[in-house]
Design a protein around this motif. Structure first.
Motif, PDB file in Angstrom:
ATOM      1  N   LEU A   1       4.624  -0.367  -1.934  1.00 27.22           N
ATOM      2  CA  LEU A   1       5.879  -0.996  -1.522  1.00 27.22           C
ATOM      3  C   LEU A   1       5.626  -2.064  -0.475  1.00 27.22           C
ATOM      4  N   ARG A   2       6.224  -3.228  -0.668  1.00 28.66           N
ATOM      5  CA  ARG A   2       6.155  -4.306   0.304  1.00 28.66           C
ATOM      6  C   ARG A   2       7.559  -4.883   0.508  1.00 28.66           C
ATOM      7  N   GLN A   3       7.933  -5.082   1.773  1.00 22.32           N
ATOM      8  CA  GLN A   3       9.206  -5.718   2.103  1.00 22.32           C
ATOM      9  C   GLN A   3       8.920  -7.112   2.650  1.00 22.32           C
TER      10      GLN A   3
ATOM     11  N   THR B   1      13.348  -9.179   0.119  1.00 18.85           N
ATOM     12  CA  THR B   1      12.788  -9.019  -1.215  1.00 18.85           C
ATOM     13  C   THR B   1      11.840  -7.828  -1.198  1.00 18.85           C
ATOM     14  N   TYR B   2      11.909  -7.002  -2.241  1.00 18.07           N
ATOM     15  CA  TYR B   2      11.093  -5.802  -2.299  1.00 18.07           C
ATOM     16  C   TYR B   2      10.188  -5.824  -3.525  1.00 18.07           C
ATOM     17  N   LEU B   3       8.901  -5.588  -3.287  1.00 16.63           N
ATOM     18  CA  LEU B   3       7.919  -5.459  -4.360  1.00 16.63           C
ATOM     19  C   LEU B   3       7.520  -3.996  -4.460  1.00 16.63           C
ATOM     20  N   LEU B   4       7.706  -3.401  -5.649  1.00 19.70           N
ATOM     21  CA  LEU B   4       7.310  -2.022  -5.893  1.00 19.70           C
ATOM     22  C   LEU B   4       6.309  -1.999  -7.031  1.00 19.70           C
ATOM     23  N   GLY B   5       5.247  -1.215  -6.853  1.00 14.77           N
ATOM     24  CA  GLY B   5       4.230  -1.147  -7.889  1.00 14.77           C
ATOM     25  C   GLY B   5       3.676   0.249  -8.073  1.00 14.77           C
TER      26      GLY B   5
ATOM     27  N   SER C   1      -1.143   2.230 -12.912  1.00 14.86           N
ATOM     28  CA  SER C   1      -1.013   1.287 -14.026  1.00 14.86           C
ATOM     29  C   SER C   1      -1.031  -0.158 -13.561  1.00 14.86           C
ATOM     30  N   ARG C   2      -0.749  -0.392 -12.266  1.00 15.89           N
ATOM     31  CA  ARG C   2      -0.649  -1.732 -11.651  1.00 15.89           C
ATOM     32  C   ARG C   2       0.580  -2.489 -12.113  1.00 15.89           C
ATOM     33  N   GLU C   3       1.511  -1.813 -12.799  1.00 14.65           N
ATOM     34  CA  GLU C   3       2.769  -2.457 -13.182  1.00 14.65           C
ATOM     35  C   GLU C   3       3.691  -2.512 -11.974  1.00 14.65           C
ATOM     36  N   ALA C   4       4.491  -3.597 -11.885  1.00 16.63           N
ATOM     37  CA  ALA C   4       5.315  -3.802 -10.689  1.00 16.63           C
ATOM     38  C   ALA C   4       6.626  -4.468 -11.039  1.00 16.63           C
ATOM     39  N   ILE C   5       7.577  -4.363 -10.094  1.00 20.59           N
ATOM     40  CA  ILE C   5       8.857  -5.055 -10.197  1.00 20.59           C
ATOM     41  C   ILE C   5       9.138  -5.724  -8.864  1.00 20.59           C
TER      42      ILE C   5
END
Length: 213
Positions: free
Chosen positions: A25-27, A37-41, A45-49
């Motif tokens: 998780l990155r904010q 903005t939030y990055l979740l991975g 699997s290294r898949e993220a949104i």
């Protein structure tokens, strides 16, 4: 993903974002529009949104995705879609906006072992939603619920993390009666938001707009 201007996350957000956390998780913050903005991975699997990206910071977001070795599945920016091929835009169907994928209340968006459950939370806009991680450890709310407020994000006094219990007991707007709440919201007399004439048309195209050349 667009349509959820995320300003509140449960306290587990900060507790689970370390190197040993199952969800990466990155904010990130864009000061001109006051957007988080939030990055979740998924670390396996290294898949993220990417939730609530801003057009102007798309290069920053794309660089972070690459640095972390992630494969971005969903976001809400035409520029990100061109910077990271394979990424799709997502937005609530009730928003009336264009997107590669439209979601409704109850839909899930999967990335690796995880998924975000969609909870309709209209108020700020008809398409506002809340995303809840499928283990229920964290939730990302739209402008319908802010830390100690709702609607606008002008007066959070630097807070970026809260809990449901705190907002139920301490949010000065949520403790009002329905009649008092309507009166307060009708008399905020706030200035017109910066970049609103740019942001709204862009949001209505939700990532399928032609990126600037």
């Amino acid at each position: 993903m667009a349509g959820a201007a995320l300003k509140v996350a449960w306290r587990q957000l900060s507790q689970r974002s370390g190197s040993g956390a199952p969800v990466l998780l990155r904010q990130m913050f864009e000061p001109k529009s006051c957007t988080y903005t939030y990055l979740l991975g998924d670390r396996e699997s290294r898949e993220a949104i990417l939730i609530d990206p801003v057009l102007e910071t798309a290069p920053r977001d794309a660089q972070l995705v690459k640095e972390l070795g992630l494969r971005l599945l969903y976001a809400g920016s035409g520029l990100l879609r061109s910077l990271l091929p394979g990424c799709q835009s997502v937005i609530s169907r009730l928003s009336g906006a264009q997107a590669d994928l439209h979601i409704e209340d109850g839909d899930s968006i999967r990335f690796g072992r995880f998924a975000l459950e969609t909870r309709a939370s209209p108020g700020h806009t008809p398409g506002c939603v809340t995303f809840v991680l499928n283990d229920h450890s964290m939730a990302f709310t739209g402008d319908a619920l802010l830390i100690r407020g709702c609607g606008r994000t002008d007066f959070q006094q630097g807070l970026t993390v809260s809990t449901v219990e705190e907002e139920r007991t301490l949010n000065p707007r949520l403790t009002l009666s329905c009649e008092e709440f309507v009166k307060v919201m009708d008399n905020l007399n706030l200035p017109k938001p910066l970049q609103i004439d740019i942001a709204v048309p862009a949001n209505m195209r939700c990532g399928v707009q032609t990126p600037p050349s």
